[in-house]
Design an enzyme around this catalytic site. Structure first.
Site, short mmCIF file in Angstrom:
data_model
loop_
_atom_site.label_atom_id
_atom_site.label_comp_id
_atom_site.label_asym_id
_atom_site.label_seq_id
_atom_site.Cartn_x
_atom_site.Cartn_y
_atom_site.Cartn_z
N LYS A 182 0.87 -1.04 0.01
CA LYS A 182 -0.08 0.08 0.10
C LYS A 182 1.12 1.33 0.14
O LYS A 182 2.00 1.10 0.30
CB LYS A 182 -1.04 -0.03 1.12
CG LYS A 182 -0.35 0.11 2.63
CD LYS A 182 0.15 1.48 3.03
CE LYS A 182 0.72 1.31 4.46
NZ LYS A 182 1.86 2.40 4.71
N PRO A 220 10.14 -4.40 0.10
CA PRO A 220 11.15 -4.07 1.10
C PRO A 220 10.55 -3.83 2.59
O PRO A 220 9.27 -3.34 2.53
CB PRO A 220 11.87 -2.64 0.67
CG PRO A 220 10.99 -2.27 -0.73
CD PRO A 220 9.90 -3.38 -0.98
N ALA A 242 9.90 0.22 4.78
CA ALA A 242 9.60 1.27 3.61
C ALA A 242 8.34 1.86 3.65
O ALA A 242 8.22 2.77 2.52
CB ALA A 242 9.83 0.27 2.36
N GLY A 243 7.55 1.60 4.59
CA GLY A 243 6.15 2.13 4.63
C GLY A 243 5.23 1.77 3.73
O GLY A 243 4.19 2.34 3.26
N GLY A 262 4.27 -4.04 3.95
CA GLY A 262 4.55 -5.41 3.42
C GLY A 262 4.21 -6.58 4.63
O GLY A 262 3.40 -7.33 4.18
N GLY A 263 4.63 -6.57 5.50
CA GLY A 263 4.56 -7.32 6.68
C GLY A 263 2.92 -7.51 7.04
O GLY A 263 2.30 -8.50 7.33
N SER A 285 0.47 -6.74 5.15
CA SER A 285 -0.16 -7.38 3.98
C SER A 285 -0.10 -8.96 4.09
O SER A 285 -1.01 -9.69 3.87
CB SER A 285 0.14 -6.84 2.74
OG SER A 285 -0.38 -7.42 1.51
N ASP A 335 -1.67 -1.41 10.39
CA ASP A 335 -2.34 -1.60 8.87
C ASP A 335 -2.74 -2.81 8.49
O ASP A 335 -3.25 -2.93 7.41
CB ASP A 335 -1.05 -1.56 8.19
CG ASP A 335 -0.47 0.10 8.12
OD1 ASP A 335 -1.17 0.90 8.58
OD2 ASP A 335 0.69 0.23 7.97
O1 C5P Z 1 0.87 -0.94 14.76
P1 C5P Z 1 2.20 -1.35 14.28
O2 C5P Z 1 2.85 -2.31 15.07
O3 C5P Z 1 2.39 -1.22 12.95
O4 C5P Z 1 3.00 0.06 14.76
C1 C5P Z 1 4.23 -0.28 14.80
C2 C5P Z 1 4.87 1.26 15.91
O5 C5P Z 1 4.71 2.54 15.18
C3 C5P Z 1 4.06 0.96 17.32
O6 C5P Z 1 4.77 0.50 18.29
C4 C5P Z 1 4.04 2.67 17.47
O7 C5P Z 1 5.11 3.03 18.24
C5 C5P Z 1 3.96 3.37 16.18
N1 C5P Z 1 2.77 3.80 15.74
C6 C5P Z 1 1.94 4.92 16.54
N2 C5P Z 1 0.58 5.16 15.96
C7 C5P Z 1 0.01 4.50 14.90
C8 C5P Z 1 0.65 3.54 14.41
C9 C5P Z 1 1.93 3.10 14.81
O8 C5P Z 1 2.60 5.60 17.25
N3 C5P Z 1 -1.05 5.02 14.81
#
Ligand code: C5P
Length: 290
Positions: free
Chosen positions: A8, A91, A94-95, A98-99, A101, A133
């Site tokens: 995405k 990658p 990378a934002g 991927g993980g 998805s 995500d």
């Molecule tokens: O939810 P996810 O594990 O992908 O998020 C990774 C890290 O990104 C979280 O541990 C948090 O530090 C940060 N995050 C956040 N606010 C969000 C999404 C992610 O602070 N809405």
């Protein structure tokens, strides 16, 4: 069973504040793109094996495919097992989600393999525990608005599907989402008094649902995380300028980076730009959106 787990990009991402649990409240617009990981699932009488290609991708505890399979086994009280093979193309760090998805594809795929009639909202509750995500990828939709920490999904229902083209540039270094959000909190007042008008998200939504020409909506793209990522990593700004100089209507960071995408209305324009970027040190891909 062979599955594709697409990446995405975020066409819009505004951070509205910090929640008591430390996560950030978001308003974002996700767009699914054609660049994808490949996942192969096989039924096993019991046990779980998860392999990745290339093999040394991440330590087992960070593999979201394994976490997703285990969570589903527990949630549904499943005795059967599976073999999961993940061919990683997107990658990491990378934002591009991927993980997340991969986790969503494993949840949906194993539901079919194990014949579990779990509705999407129940899978989404499970997915949200794995990552913010994951939920977007559970809904089979090209675009969706995400709120909460990104896990509340409102799928868009385009009346007309139009294909747009993107050139993705990966600077060959990864960024930690946790660190990017941490820096945002450190360096900016949250909630930010200069919040971009959420009207821009509504405008984007309006145009995407109608399949409008790119020129009508490209100026509404936005990513708040650029405020902290671009000053810390000047190479990201360099990529954005290069993409725009070479014809992209707009070039933005995806999610917390490090990937930058440029948007194009035709495939030939995207190919021309990607060719011109061949001599730069970044990994370059063309993908479809929509
Ligand atoms: O939810 P996810 O594990 O992908 O998020 C990774 C890290 O990104 C979280 O541990 C948090 O530090 C940060 N995050 C956040 N606010 C969000 C999404 C992610 O602070 N809405």
């Amino acid at each position: 069973m062979n599955l594709r787990a697409p990446a995405k990009i975020n066409l819009y991402l505004e951070v509205l504040g910090v929640r008591p649990d430390g996560y950030h409240r978001l308003k974002t617009l996700f767009a699914r793109i054609s660049w994808a990981d490949e996942i192969c699932l096989r039924l096993r009488p019991c046990g779980l094996t998860v392999r990745t290609h290339p093999p040394e991708l991440f330590p087992q505890r960070k593999n979201l495919c394994r976490a997703a399979a285990l969570a589903l086994q527990r949630e549904a009280g499943v005795r059967a097992g599976a073999r999961v093979l993940l061919k990683k193309k997107i990658p990491i760090g990378a934002g591009l989600g991927g993980g997340s998805s991969d986790a969503a594809a494993v949840l949906k795929g194993l539901c079919r393999l194990w014949k579990l009639p779990l509705p999407i909202p129940r899978l989404a509750r499970l997915g949200a525990r794995l990552g913010s995500d994951v939920c977007f990828f559970l809904y089979d939709t090209p675009y969706a608005v995400g709120t909460g920490r990104g896990e509340h999904i409102l799928p868009l229902r385009p009346q007309k599907i139009k294909t747009y083209w993107i050139v993705l540039l990966f600077p060959r270094f990864s960024l930690s989402t946790r660190e990017v959000y941490g820096n945002l909190r450190k360096f900016q007042r949250l909630p930010n008094p200069n919040l971009t008008a959420p009207a821009n998200l509504d405008r984007l939504r309006f145009h995407l649902e109608r399949g409008s020409f790119l020129e009508n909506w490209v100026d509404f793209l936005f990513n708040r995380l650029e405020d902290v990522v671009v000053p810390s990593y000047p190479e990201i700004g360099h990529i954005q300028r290069s993409l725009q100089k070479l014809g992209a209507s707009q070039a933005r960071l995806s999610g917390s980076g490090s990937c930058v995408f440029g948007l194009f209305s035709s495939r030939s324009q995207a190919i021309r730009t990607a060719r011109a970027l061949r001599s730069y040190p970044w990994e370059c891909r063309i993908a479809r959106m929509g």
